[in-house]
Design an enzyme around this catalytic site. Sequence first.
Site, mmCIF file in Angstrom:
data_model
loop_
_atom_site.group_PDB
_atom_site.id
_atom_site.type_symbol
_atom_site.label_atom_id
_atom_site.label_comp_id
_atom_site.label_asym_id
_atom_site.label_seq_id
_atom_site.Cartn_x
_atom_site.Cartn_y
_atom_site.Cartn_z
ATOM 1 N N CYS A 57 87.612 15.808 76.877
ATOM 2 C CA CYS A 57 86.648 15.442 77.917
ATOM 3 C C CYS A 57 86.759 13.967 78.286
ATOM 4 O O CYS A 57 86.732 13.604 79.465
ATOM 5 C CB CYS A 57 85.219 15.718 77.444
ATOM 6 S SG CYS A 57 84.876 17.403 76.933
ATOM 7 N N ASP A 58 86.882 13.104 77.274
ATOM 8 C CA ASP A 58 86.720 11.668 77.486
ATOM 9 C C ASP A 58 87.960 10.829 77.211
ATOM 10 O O ASP A 58 87.940 9.613 77.429
ATOM 11 C CB ASP A 58 85.576 11.149 76.601
ATOM 12 C CG ASP A 58 84.256 11.839 76.907
ATOM 13 O OD1 ASP A 58 84.037 12.203 78.076
ATOM 14 O OD2 ASP A 58 83.449 12.029 75.977
ATOM 15 N N CYS A 68 84.426 14.643 72.078
ATOM 16 C CA CYS A 68 85.350 15.521 72.802
ATOM 17 C C CYS A 68 86.495 14.714 73.383
ATOM 18 O O CYS A 68 86.333 14.028 74.406
ATOM 19 C CB CYS A 68 84.599 16.275 73.906
ATOM 20 S SG CYS A 68 85.660 17.379 74.876
#
Length: 303
Positions: free
Chosen positions: A133-134, A130
Amino acid sequence: MYDIIIIGAGPAGMTAAIYARRASKSVLVLEAKGYGGQIINTPDIENYPVEAHISGFDFATKVYEQAKALGAEFVFEKAVDIKAEGDERIVTTTKGSYSAKAVIIATGSENRKLGVDNEDELVGRGVSYCATCDGNFFRKKKVAVVGGGNTALEDALYLADLADTVYLIHRRDEFRGDDATVSQLKQRENVKFVYNSTVTKLNAEKRLKSIEVTDKNTGETTTIEVNGLFVAVGRIPENQNFASVVELDRSGYAVSGENCRTKTAGVFVAGDNRIKDVRQLVTATADGAVSATEAIKYIGTLS
């Protein structure tokens, strides 16, 4: 008979349990593994409202404890079938069967993996599924994205604004994603295209240090130093056992509107296993709230 059975104890399913219990409905949550779903693999969540930093495990535990405190019942069994008989919805598991007036399927989806050694061990230590997300953990660093669809292209474009260098690795010589996004990527000086290639090895000490890439045409291998590897080769929704009551698209995702209703009355879907444009933690919990609200409305129509 329960009012609502929820299949899946990820963020969507547990949020649905909270909303259903607050409406004084009896709730059974069936989960094949452990509570939390995919989010427990995320070391630091930075994009969820209220909590600026929280681990996926801590987030899932808080939601689980909240649902339990409200009276939701959790049983750790894998659901394998749903049958609709009149106003009764019967869920069969590997150990038995349970009945309810409504069922919410919140089984989520699994990231399709590359299948190389150390991939699982390096999740959270350089390997991610992701980018949104990261990606922020890799500012000014070198990263690689694997995939050829829109998700991979969009991930590469997103990371190009953060990372020093983005290697976009695809097993073919042209992408399946939108041409417009490919054109945007080609205008970015820090995006490097690696065609006709697959990632065949991950090199690491405590964290990912480099990847080995093999050219499919020549068999030649190249080592690329990267701090992060973002895998975007698709997802596998966990809906196959419920195809008799839920319409699935070609990729196996459940067909529903934003109200989370399926083709079968009294059966709802929530989270990453349904067709949707954005699959994030906040949209999963939103689905949980919507599906529970719709299930409560449905129960109210029963005689």
